[in-house]
Motif scaffolding. Structure first.
Motif, short mmCIF file in Angstrom:
data_model
loop_
_atom_site.label_atom_id
_atom_site.label_comp_id
_atom_site.label_asym_id
_atom_site.label_seq_id
_atom_site.Cartn_x
_atom_site.Cartn_y
_atom_site.Cartn_z
N LEU A 1 -4.18 10.93 5.23
CA LEU A 1 -3.20 10.93 5.55
C LEU A 1 -3.40 9.02 4.67
CD1 LEU A 1 -1.62 12.09 8.59
CD2 LEU A 1 -1.03 12.47 6.54
N ALA A 2 -5.15 8.61 5.91
CA ALA A 2 -4.70 6.89 4.90
C ALA A 2 -4.80 6.76 3.24
CB ALA A 2 -6.65 6.96 6.06
N ALA A 3 -5.31 7.78 2.58
CA ALA A 3 -5.20 8.19 1.09
C ALA A 3 -3.58 8.03 1.21
CB ALA A 3 -6.47 8.97 0.32
N ILE A 4 -2.54 7.96 1.74
CA ILE A 4 -1.18 8.90 1.67
C ILE A 4 -0.79 6.91 1.22
CG2 ILE A 4 0.83 9.99 1.84
CD1 ILE A 4 -0.25 12.62 2.29
N GLY A 5 -1.75 6.81 2.65
CA GLY A 5 -0.70 5.78 2.82
C GLY A 5 -1.10 4.38 2.25
N ASP A 6 -2.08 4.55 1.34
CA ASP A 6 -2.90 3.74 1.02
C ASP A 6 -1.90 3.68 -0.49
OD1 ASP A 6 -5.38 2.52 1.42
OD2 ASP A 6 -6.35 3.14 -0.03
N PHE A 7 -1.97 4.35 -1.33
CA PHE A 7 -1.52 5.08 -2.42
C PHE A 7 0.61 4.65 -1.99
CE2 PHE A 7 2.02 7.64 -4.57
CZ PHE A 7 1.39 8.27 -6.14
N ILE A 8 0.70 4.82 -1.16
CA ILE A 8 2.18 4.48 -0.96
C ILE A 8 2.27 2.93 -0.89
CG2 ILE A 8 4.24 4.23 0.52
CD1 ILE A 8 3.65 7.32 1.04
N GLY A 9 1.68 2.13 0.42
CA GLY A 9 1.39 0.94 0.25
C GLY A 9 1.11 -0.05 -1.02
N ILE A 10 -0.01 0.67 -1.83
CA ILE A 10 -0.47 -0.25 -3.03
C ILE A 10 0.74 -0.38 -4.04
CG2 ILE A 10 -2.13 -0.72 -4.53
CD1 ILE A 10 -3.90 0.38 -2.82
N PHE A 11 1.52 0.99 -3.87
CA PHE A 11 2.44 0.84 -5.01
C PHE A 11 3.56 0.43 -4.95
CE2 PHE A 11 5.77 3.67 -7.48
CZ PHE A 11 5.15 3.31 -8.89
N SER A 12 4.19 0.47 -3.81
CA SER A 12 5.41 -0.19 -3.28
C SER A 12 4.76 -2.18 -3.15
CB SER A 12 5.89 0.16 -1.81
OG SER A 12 4.93 0.37 -0.91
N LEU A 13 4.14 -2.72 -3.24
CA LEU A 13 3.84 -4.01 -2.91
C LEU A 13 3.62 -4.23 -3.78
CD1 LEU A 13 0.72 -3.83 -0.11
CD2 LEU A 13 3.66 -5.32 -0.54
N SER A 14 2.82 -3.53 -4.62
CA SER A 14 2.65 -3.67 -6.29
C SER A 14 4.04 -4.04 -7.50
CB SER A 14 1.86 -2.89 -7.12
OG SER A 14 0.57 -2.81 -6.49
N LEU A 15 5.39 -2.69 -6.80
CA LEU A 15 6.27 -2.70 -7.21
C LEU A 15 7.23 -4.21 -6.40
CD1 LEU A 15 8.25 0.11 -7.11
CD2 LEU A 15 9.40 -1.86 -6.64
N LEU A 16 6.78 -4.58 -5.66
CA LEU A 16 7.47 -5.66 -5.06
C LEU A 16 6.76 -6.68 -5.59
CD1 LEU A 16 9.53 -5.75 -2.42
CD2 LEU A 16 7.48 -7.07 -1.08
N VAL A 17 5.65 -7.07 -5.72
CA VAL A 17 5.23 -8.68 -6.22
C VAL A 17 5.56 -8.65 -7.56
CG1 VAL A 17 2.97 -9.69 -7.44
CG2 VAL A 17 2.89 -9.21 -5.04
N GLY A 18 5.59 -7.68 -9.17
CA GLY A 18 6.16 -7.48 -9.82
C GLY A 18 7.48 -8.32 -10.32
N ALA A 19 8.54 -7.20 -8.88
CA ALA A 19 9.94 -7.50 -9.05
C ALA A 19 9.83 -9.00 -8.71
CB ALA A 19 10.41 -7.27 -8.29
N LEU A 20 9.07 -9.08 -7.81
CA LEU A 20 9.13 -10.82 -7.44
C LEU A 20 9.37 -11.64 -8.04
CD1 LEU A 20 8.31 -11.05 -3.86
CD2 LEU A 20 11.26 -11.64 -4.29
N ILE A 21 8.47 -11.75 -8.43
CA ILE A 21 7.68 -12.83 -10.11
C ILE A 21 8.72 -12.50 -10.61
CG2 ILE A 21 6.43 -13.64 -12.23
CD1 ILE A 21 4.85 -14.03 -8.76
N GLY A 22 10.10 -11.30 -11.79
CA GLY A 22 10.33 -11.32 -12.46
C GLY A 22 11.69 -12.19 -11.85
N CYS A 23 11.85 -12.25 -10.30
CA CYS A 23 13.59 -12.59 -10.42
C CYS A 23 13.86 -13.85 -10.04
CB CYS A 23 13.79 -12.15 -9.25
SG CYS A 23 13.99 -10.16 -8.49
N LEU A 24 11.71 -14.07 -9.65
CA LEU A 24 11.84 -16.19 -8.95
C LEU A 24 11.77 -16.69 -10.84
CD1 LEU A 24 10.51 -17.70 -7.26
CD2 LEU A 24 8.42 -17.60 -8.35
N THR A 25 11.29 -15.72 -12.03
CA THR A 25 11.53 -16.46 -13.00
C THR A 25 12.96 -16.46 -13.26
OG1 THR A 25 9.54 -15.42 -13.80
CG2 THR A 25 10.28 -16.41 -15.24
N ALA A 26 13.91 -15.71 -13.65
CA ALA A 26 15.22 -15.55 -13.76
C ALA A 26 15.94 -17.07 -13.12
CB ALA A 26 15.45 -14.40 -12.81
#
Lengths: 665, 665
Positions: free
Chosen positions: A300-325
């Motif tokens: 379960l922790a591995a699944i949590g890892d997967f979801i957490g890291i994926f969505s946080l990375s997504l968020l970081v990328g999207a935020l920086i993209g929006c900030l540049t915009a």
């Protein structure tokens, strides 16, 4: 770096030693030598790439279709790798065993960063020269030596694998995100997400389980060295697809845009998924150090890892993209295109670095940053910067991609940690094919239950056939080659990549013809927009391409001016509910906030937020005409399907005929 | 990397150690930590550059002239460097002393590449945990530790100095070569070569001698640590100028093109000269290891080194440039601009690598490669590739330049090997000014004896004033910081760079006004061609700018259509005999051979070589009209003086008025 180089220059090195009189001079000569070897190594790759570029030109010129450029890069790599391997001897690295001082005050359980090595100390140097003076040298940590007997300290024979994750992959992935075919991407979002998320996980699990079964049937020595987690890791790294070759042919032949979007979208996302998945598997392994069995909490922790890291990375990328915009929207930096382009490049790279600093996955962040940059920032850029960023990343992508495929070829011979195990290789080929099948067919069946125009059978076969393996699989495999199991995985992965890229890539045109997939499809489908973009306009869409005042209307765009506001024929009911929801948020909130697009926030926000909306709306947003908005927007969408450069001397009808030409080869 | 980071993340690190149970996990955590620190370090520079870009925009927007962008980058660097320095503690690198096994079979006088370090071996680790298992780790060679007592093993606090020579400088220098104002460069070739070759050597000698004198007058401890070769090395590294700031202002104010060409040409070449000169001095030092006195043979060998390395590097660069021109002329790779651009980038980088492999100076090779690429290859490229390569190198140059100036600022505080010696610093400032004066005034006097329109006094003052020090001086100073003398040189160089860039750069506009140097000079001088280019045409020259069919005629070019075939007024008699000779070879042999320029070789070669000439002439060369040649050619010359991006909202007359605006600040 390369053995031949090492041995060749050892002579120079010895000459240098003989000429000099002291250790200092010999040391200087050694530093110079190392630098020269580094340069020579880079030069070999530069020459290989130059050769590849020239051959690609010849192939394009002569319309050769049975070998694609990536396949070419691999083959050149293999040839040069073989020459390097068999023309020189290996392992010229000198080493000494050393022990720490017994009276040192060091009190940590990990080895130190630096070893202060006293040399020659007690060693007898029996050269005829004057005694070598005692000196202290700094040595920095490189890694553990697992097999001390094997003498395999060939640390200099190749590039550091981390180079792939930190230098080669980011521009490739960013370019993929920046050029994602957004309109059809969103229309097929359901299918793409299913294939990329569920499909990749499923494929990893199936391949992992089957491989574990195969390994158990093999000789005992092999069976013992693989745990279930090892084979699962293999499943994760071999699952992502890299259909460069197929897509190049697709865009040349103008294959159905939905199929194109599905294959491209899936391959972009499954790279990200596989990277995070393999990280989660490693974390699981690391954290519990169990013997390979399952533990529920760890799982379960591995699944949590997967979801957490994926969505946080997504968020970081999207935020920086929006900030540049936001930065490009509210400043007038667009008046100085050079500054604007620099800002764009810096923030995009910043997204990667921020994710890495917070132990997320930089590659995922850079992917979603690229998508946001294309969707929002691109609309705010000056014509010059649009052109410049597009061309810059196109070039970086081209060089990075060809480099990695060349390197796959060369490393097949020069990388010291290959382990050829025929059983494992055969099993790898079969299971990776099976894994792809499990990804596509059952999931397509499930998707077709809910999809209005189902995914036809020949599209499914083509999706299966597009399962080429590429850069991401190789990068993950070469990252860790400590154990014999990992080495066998690297060898198998390299072979699968080479085989699929050369053979499947070469056969893609024939596969299209054999499966009777319609080609030469009207580019008039291209500009059919998602409803959320055309909700306010029935006017003609003028597609512009190029720099500001100097747009060129591409020939194939001339028949695409008829805008179909709500999608025609098969397009209408197809789009996912998810896309509809996202479209509403995007057109009413994000686009007006982040770009100069209309309607302005003052119209779309609820009444009590209007004052805020007024602050965030630029005068340009109020004053510009509907028409200019359309132009900007459609230009942004065009970024995606940059046409293959068509030689000026060739009939513009060529793309429609090329298939027959290919069919005869 | 940075102390604050190191200390901040040491906590994370210790947490990671506590959480894990074995050494493996701690080691993994350590590797992850190192990667995160690297990323954080890069992120700091990325943020600094982003900040610089945004501030530059604000400055340009508000027309601030008292501080230029490079000065800004330096100041931001200083601020962040100070924060990093005083917000964290330093030296968290762990180390252990180690000795080689006595019974090892190693028998070379140089230390080994790898130390196989056995840990923990005999050390007592008194942690409460289970005993740490014995393992073997690989440690790779980093360098000699001179001062074992000082514990100064801060190897991780900064970037490897070699990064400057192998990554940062090449694009800057290539861009300089690619954008060299060739027409006026050749016209002022005599003056430029005199200032760059003779002047730099003279300046190095004067500074070296004066500094040696100064050092002898200083406290004995200091005097003892400097040899004459040390101070001569200092002279060589502080002599090259880097008038970025001045040139940016020049092109904004449209200062006299001859002055511009002299300053730019000199600064580009003296970088190359200083690099080779310092290498020759080091070779001299290395080869004879004398106590600082002169030996005639060694001195002659050093001069031979200098001439040999410089001319061979030049040759390598020029050959690769010509090779690229041939490749782009005789293949149709221009039909695929992406391939063409990739080829261009790869061969240019190849020139650097080839020179490095043969122990020549890559930077010099890349400079002359850039000049040839601009002079020949550029004419063969497709419009798309011209644009792409120009924009690519412009962006790379901008990022690299700002990075290096930011780094100069940051390293002032964080680089561990600074040595502040007030006497040496004061002497450095005075002698470097004197050296510049010795370079300019006497040589101008000598040049004026032979020059038709002499270099006027106010031009000489401006040449003196443009003696800012920059990237090359810093890169040379930071390359070797082993001894205290070298550390004092680094500190002095950093301070001179910072002071000249911030103060002189800021005052350049005032200096121009004070010296009454004509500004707002007609760009109609720009297109006045060297005779060798116009020998066959009196027609109007149509200047085009941009991509293929979509050229934009810049507003300032509108008054430049009158072509003056043989140079008007002051231009005519000025050009050197060297330029005339070179012009003949270039227009009759090289241009027809390497580009599609007319007249074809069949007309210019002597009769017995005509058949060869026929093979080397393309049909395009026969068939194209005179006019299209002119266009291509002038476009190639325009590559050089790319106009400063003028904001679209600003009156095009602005450049002519800006000076007064600046005067009031």
């Amino acid at each position: 770096m390369n053995p031949v180089v090492v041995s060749a220059s050892l002579i120079l090195y010895l000459i240098a030693i003989c000429q000099g009189s002291g250790t200092d001079i010999a040391l200087d000569a050694k530093a110079t030598l190392l630098h020269r070897i580094d340069s020579l190594n880079l030069l070999i790759y530069t020459c290989l790439l130059t050769l590849t570029v020239l051959t690609i030109w010849v192939f394009k010129h002569r319309r050769v279709s049975w070998l694609h450029e990536t396949g070419l890069a691999v083959i050149y790599g293999l040839i040069v790798g073989a020459i390097i391997r068999y023309a020189g001897s290996t392992n010229q690295v000198t080493y000494i065993d050393a022990h720490p001082d017994a009276d040192t005050k060091y009190n940590l359980s990990v080895p130190p960063d630096i070893v202060r090595f006293h040399f020659p100390d007690k060693i007898q140097i029996s050269s005829g020269e004057a005694p070598v003076p005692n000196k202290t040298y700094a040595y920095s940590f490189r890694g553990e030596i697992v097999n001390v007997e094997q003498n395999e300290i060939d640390l200099k024979a190749t590039f550091d694998p981390e180079i792939f994750f930190n230098i080669i992959l980011p521009p490739i992935i960013f370019h993929a995100g920046y050029c994602l075919k957004r309109k059809y991407f969103f229309r097929n979002l359901g299918a793409i997400l299913t294939f990329a998320m569920v499909g990749t996980a499923l494929s990893a699990l199936v391949i992992g389980s089957l491989m574990y079964g195969c390994v158990q049937l093999m000789p005992a020595s092999l069976a013992a060295s693989f745990t279930f987690l090892d084979t699962l890791y293999f499943g994760a790294l071999i699952s992502p697809t890299d259909p460069l070759t197929v897509l190049a042919i697709f865009s040349q032949l103008k294959v159905d845009v939905n199929l194109y979007a599905m294959i491209f979208g899936e391959s972009v996302l499954n790279d990200a998924v596989a990277l995070v998945l393999s990280g989660a598997i490693q974390n699981y392994e690391k954290r519990y150090s169990v013997d390979g069995g399952f533990e529920i909490t760890a799982f379960l922790a591995a699944i949590g890892d997967f979801i957490g890291i994926f969505s946080l990375s997504l968020l970081v990328g999207a935020l920086i993209g929006c900030l540049t915009a936001l930065m490009t929207k509210f400043t007038h930096v667009r008046d100085w295109p050079l500054l604007e382009s620099a800002l764009f490049v810096l923030t995009s790279y910043g997204a990667f670095l921020i994710a890495e600093v917070f132990e997320l996955t930089g590659v995922v962040a850079v992917l979603f940053c690229g998508i946001c940059q294309a969707h929002y920032t691109y609309n705010n850029l000056s014509a010059d910067s649009r052109n410049r960023t597009k061309q810059l990343f196109e070039l970086l992508n081209f060089l990075a991609e060809n480099f990695i495929f060349t390197y796959i070829g060369v490393s097949m011979f020069t990388f010291p940690k290959h382990h050829f195990d025929p059983w494992f290789i055969i099993a790898g080929f079969l299971t990776s094919m099976l894994g792809r099948a499990v990804n596509i067919y059952p999931l397509s069946f499930l998707l077709n239950l809910g999809r209005k125009p189902p995914i036809p059978m020949n599209f499914q076969h083509m999706l299966f056939f597009s399962g080429l393996r590429g850069a991401m699989s190789f990068a993950l495999a070469i990252r860790n080659t400590v154990s014999e199991a990992r080495q066998a995985m690297l060898t198998t992965t390299s072979l699968i990549v080479i085989a699929t890229v050369v053979l499947q890539g070469g056969a893609a045109t024939h596969a299209l013809a054999y499966l009777r997939i319609p080609t030469g499809q009207g580019q008039n489908d291209e500009n059919e927009a998602l409803p959320y973009r055309d909700v306010r306009s029935n006017g003609r869409m003028v597609v512009k391409w190029g720099k500001g005042e100097n747009e060129v209307v591409m020939p194939w765009q001339l028949n695409s001016f008829e805008d179909t506001p709500h999608g025609n024929g098969d397009g209408g009911g197809e789009k996912a509910r998810l896309a509809r929801l996202w479209g509403a948020v995007d057109s009413k909130l994000l686009k007006p906030l982040l770009t100069h697009a209309r309607p302005p926030l003052t119209e779309t926000l609820p009444a009590f937020l209007r004052p805020l909306g007024r602050i965030l709306t630029t005068t340009r947003q109020y004053t510009q005409s509907e028409n200019s908005l359309r132009r900007t927007d459609s230009d942004s969408d065009l970024c995606i399907d940059e046409p293959q450069p068509v030689p000026t001397t060739i009939d513009p009808q060529l793309p429609y005929n090329i298939r027959n030409g290919y069919g005869n080869v």
